[in-house]
Motif scaffolding. Structure first.
Motif, short mmCIF file in Angstrom:
data_model
loop_
_atom_site.label_atom_id
_atom_site.label_comp_id
_atom_site.label_asym_id
_atom_site.label_seq_id
_atom_site.Cartn_x
_atom_site.Cartn_y
_atom_site.Cartn_z
N ALA A 76 0.83 -1.21 0.00
CA ALA A 76 0.00 0.00 0.00
C ALA A 76 0.86 1.25 0.00
O ALA A 76 0.55 2.24 -0.68
N ALA A 77 1.97 1.22 0.77
CA ALA A 77 2.85 2.39 0.84
C ALA A 77 3.52 2.66 -0.50
O ALA A 77 3.61 3.82 -0.94
N VAL A 78 3.99 1.61 -1.18
CA VAL A 78 4.63 1.79 -2.48
C VAL A 78 3.62 2.33 -3.50
O VAL A 78 3.96 3.22 -4.30
N GLU A 79 2.40 1.81 -3.48
CA GLU A 79 1.37 2.31 -4.38
C GLU A 79 1.09 3.79 -4.12
O GLU A 79 0.94 4.59 -5.05
N PHE A 80 1.04 4.16 -2.83
CA PHE A 80 0.79 5.56 -2.49
C PHE A 80 1.93 6.46 -2.96
O PHE A 80 1.69 7.50 -3.59
N PHE A 81 3.17 6.08 -2.67
CA PHE A 81 4.30 6.91 -3.06
C PHE A 81 4.41 7.02 -4.58
O PHE A 81 4.71 8.10 -5.12
N THR A 82 4.15 5.92 -5.29
CA THR A 82 4.20 5.97 -6.75
C THR A 82 3.12 6.89 -7.30
O THR A 82 3.39 7.73 -8.17
N GLY A 83 1.90 6.74 -6.79
CA GLY A 83 0.81 7.62 -7.23
C GLY A 83 1.08 9.07 -6.89
O GLY A 83 0.77 9.97 -7.69
N PHE A 84 1.68 9.31 -5.72
CA PHE A 84 1.98 10.69 -5.33
C PHE A 84 3.01 11.33 -6.25
O PHE A 84 2.87 12.49 -6.66
N VAL A 85 4.05 10.55 -6.62
CA VAL A 85 5.07 11.09 -7.53
C VAL A 85 4.44 11.43 -8.88
O VAL A 85 4.74 12.48 -9.47
N VAL A 86 3.57 10.54 -9.38
CA VAL A 86 2.90 10.81 -10.65
C VAL A 86 2.06 12.08 -10.55
O VAL A 86 2.13 12.97 -11.41
N ALA A 219 -11.91 25.73 -15.27
CA ALA A 219 -12.13 25.03 -16.55
C ALA A 219 -10.93 24.17 -16.91
O ALA A 219 -11.08 23.04 -17.41
N THR A 220 -9.72 24.68 -16.65
CA THR A 220 -8.54 23.87 -16.94
C THR A 220 -8.42 22.70 -15.98
O THR A 220 -7.83 21.66 -16.32
N ASP A 221 -8.98 22.84 -14.76
CA ASP A 221 -8.97 21.74 -13.80
C ASP A 221 -9.67 20.51 -14.35
O ASP A 221 -9.30 19.37 -14.04
N ILE A 222 -10.71 20.73 -15.16
CA ILE A 222 -11.45 19.60 -15.74
C ILE A 222 -10.52 18.78 -16.64
O ILE A 222 -10.49 17.55 -16.60
N VAL A 223 -9.75 19.48 -17.47
CA VAL A 223 -8.81 18.80 -18.37
C VAL A 223 -7.76 18.04 -17.57
O VAL A 223 -7.41 16.89 -17.88
N PHE A 224 -7.25 18.67 -16.50
CA PHE A 224 -6.24 18.03 -15.68
C PHE A 224 -6.78 16.76 -15.02
O PHE A 224 -6.08 15.75 -14.90
N ALA A 225 -8.04 16.81 -14.56
CA ALA A 225 -8.63 15.66 -13.88
C ALA A 225 -8.78 14.47 -14.82
O ALA A 225 -8.62 13.32 -14.42
N VAL A 226 -9.09 14.75 -16.09
CA VAL A 226 -9.24 13.68 -17.08
C VAL A 226 -7.94 12.90 -17.24
O VAL A 226 -7.94 11.68 -17.47
N ASP A 227 -6.80 13.58 -17.09
CA ASP A 227 -5.50 12.92 -17.24
C ASP A 227 -5.03 12.26 -15.94
O ASP A 227 -4.54 11.14 -15.94
N SER A 228 -5.18 12.98 -14.83
CA SER A 228 -4.53 12.56 -13.60
C SER A 228 -5.21 11.36 -12.94
O SER A 228 -4.53 10.45 -12.44
N VAL A 229 -6.54 11.33 -12.93
CA VAL A 229 -7.23 10.23 -12.25
C VAL A 229 -6.96 8.88 -12.92
O VAL A 229 -6.61 7.90 -12.24
N PRO A 230 -7.07 8.75 -14.26
CA PRO A 230 -6.69 7.48 -14.88
C PRO A 230 -5.23 7.11 -14.63
O PRO A 230 -4.90 5.93 -14.51
N ALA A 231 -4.35 8.13 -14.55
CA ALA A 231 -2.93 7.84 -14.32
C ALA A 231 -2.73 7.17 -12.96
O ALA A 231 -1.94 6.23 -12.84
N VAL A 232 -3.44 7.63 -11.93
CA VAL A 232 -3.28 7.02 -10.61
C VAL A 232 -3.97 5.66 -10.55
O VAL A 232 -3.49 4.75 -9.87
N TYR A 233 -5.09 5.51 -11.24
CA TYR A 233 -5.72 4.18 -11.30
C TYR A 233 -4.81 3.18 -12.02
O TYR A 233 -4.99 1.97 -11.89
N GLY A 234 -3.85 3.68 -12.78
CA GLY A 234 -2.86 2.79 -13.37
C GLY A 234 -1.83 2.30 -12.38
O GLY A 234 -1.07 1.37 -12.65
N VAL A 235 -1.79 2.93 -11.20
CA VAL A 235 -0.86 2.55 -10.14
C VAL A 235 -1.55 1.72 -9.07
O VAL A 235 -1.02 0.74 -8.56
N THR A 236 -2.76 2.11 -8.70
CA THR A 236 -3.52 1.42 -7.65
C THR A 236 -5.00 1.42 -8.00
O THR A 236 -5.49 2.36 -8.62
#
Length: 346
Positions: A76-86, A219-236
């Motif tokens: 769990a810790a490694v998944e958290f640290f990896t997701g945080f770095v991303v 408005a730009t936050d919406i674009v950022f969320a589309v990228d960042s959330v799938p990226a973290v789901y790729g880690v955990t």
């Protein structure tokens, strides 16, 4: 491969109890309240205060990661640290866009921290929505891994295409649809009115440019969320860890903005690195989806992902510094050769 295989639901497991969720959300709200109280009085952020808050917000996830290691194991810790770095890497790129928006709207330095806080709160709310949508998609079938992977690979392609085009990144607020929509239906004052978002101007309510800047950042936050959330789901696949990595990465952005304001433009290869990271996580998600169908397809371990992501960030930082040094040497005027006087004229 049958439709039933594609629709096979993902059982999302979480390490978080209701108590841990409640404590984490309460701590997040408390930190946001402190930030809100700090930004109530418009003033320019000092570098000393910004560095102090940045260090504080970097220590928090480290301590939280050690807590996860002690209470829930190294995985769990490694998944958290990896997701945080991303997430932190993507957030630094987001800061550069915020910097361009603040410059485009000519936001006074004393009000910049207030606009950034609006952007951070909006980003957190949008992340929660997208995390919930992502969890729902995963529970509906493994096809979500393929979808998330495709989104990240396409995003990586767009980033590298923009880098290779060689154009300077800039923000044209007149072409932003949200800004044009707001201006069409709501009057906007020509000048700033302190920290106020809405004022009464010529007998009617009107927005200030500060409100318009906040809308543009949201408005730009919406674009950022589309990228960042799938990226973290790729880690955990743990929704709690996805939420925690996003929250910790976003909390310190306001202070980090003022620390990195003069450095952001020097990280010229950051987008190169982010495109590699997003493409890598996209491939990782596609492999994970394929492994669920064909067991012989390899998967990329989370610890290996952390090593690759950190290595990419180190490389692009070093290459950026070397490229900046090379340009400085090229721009430096050549020193004239000393002219020796004839011996007879001395």
């Amino acid at each position: 491969m049958s439709a039933g295989t594609l629709a096979h639901a993902v059982e999302l497991r979480t390490i978080a109890s209701p108590t841990l969720w409640a404590v984490t959300v309460a701590a997040l709200l408390l930190l946001l309240l402190v930030d809100l109280l700090i930004t109530r009085r418009p003033h320019e952020e000092s570098m000393r205060a910004s560095v102090g808050w940045s260090v504080f917000y970097l220590l928090l996830p480290v301590l939280f990661g050690f807590y996860l290691w002690a209470g829930h194991g190294g995985g769990a810790a490694v998944e958290f640290f990896t997701g945080f770095v991303v997430e932190k890497s993507l957030s630094v790129d987001n800061l550069f866009v915020f910097m361009l928006l603040l410059a485009a709207f000519a936001v006074p330095p004393a009000l910049a921290r207030q606009v950034l806080l609006y952007g951070i709160v909006g980003a957190l709310v949008l992340r929660v929505v997208f995390i919930w949508l992502g969890a729902a998609a995963l529970q509906s079938g493994t096809w979500a891994f393929l979808l998330f992977g495709g989104i990240l690979i396409v995003t990586a392609g767009k980033i590298i295409k923009g880098v290779l085009s060689g154009g300077e990144q800039e923000v044209d607020i007149s072409s932003m649809r949200t800004v044009r929509l707001v201006r069409r239906f709501v009057p906007v004052t020509e000048d700033y009115r302190g920290s106020r978002l809405v004022v009464r101007d010529r007998g009617r309510l009107a927005l200030t440019p500060l409100a318009l800047a906040a809308v543009a950042i949201l408005a730009t936050d919406i674009v950022f969320a589309v990228d960042s959330v799938p990226a973290v789901y790729g880690v955990t696949e743990d929704p709690f860890l996805v939420f925690a990595t996003n929250a910790f990465a976003l909390l310190g952005l306001r202070a980090l903005y003022f620390v990195l304001k003069g450095v952001l433009t020097k990280l010229r290869h950051l987008n190169h690195g982010l495109s590699v990271i997003l493409a890598f996580i996209g491939v990782k998600l596609v492999l994970h989806w394929a492994h669920g169908i064909w067991a012989w397809v390899p998967e990329i371990p989370t610890l290996a992902s952390l090593g690759i992501i950190v290595s990419v960030l180190v490389v692009v930082t070093v290459t950026s510094l070397l490229a900046n040094r090379r340009d400085r040497l090229r721009a430096a005027p050549a020193r004239p050769e000393p002219v020796e006087e004839p011996a007879g004229e001395r």
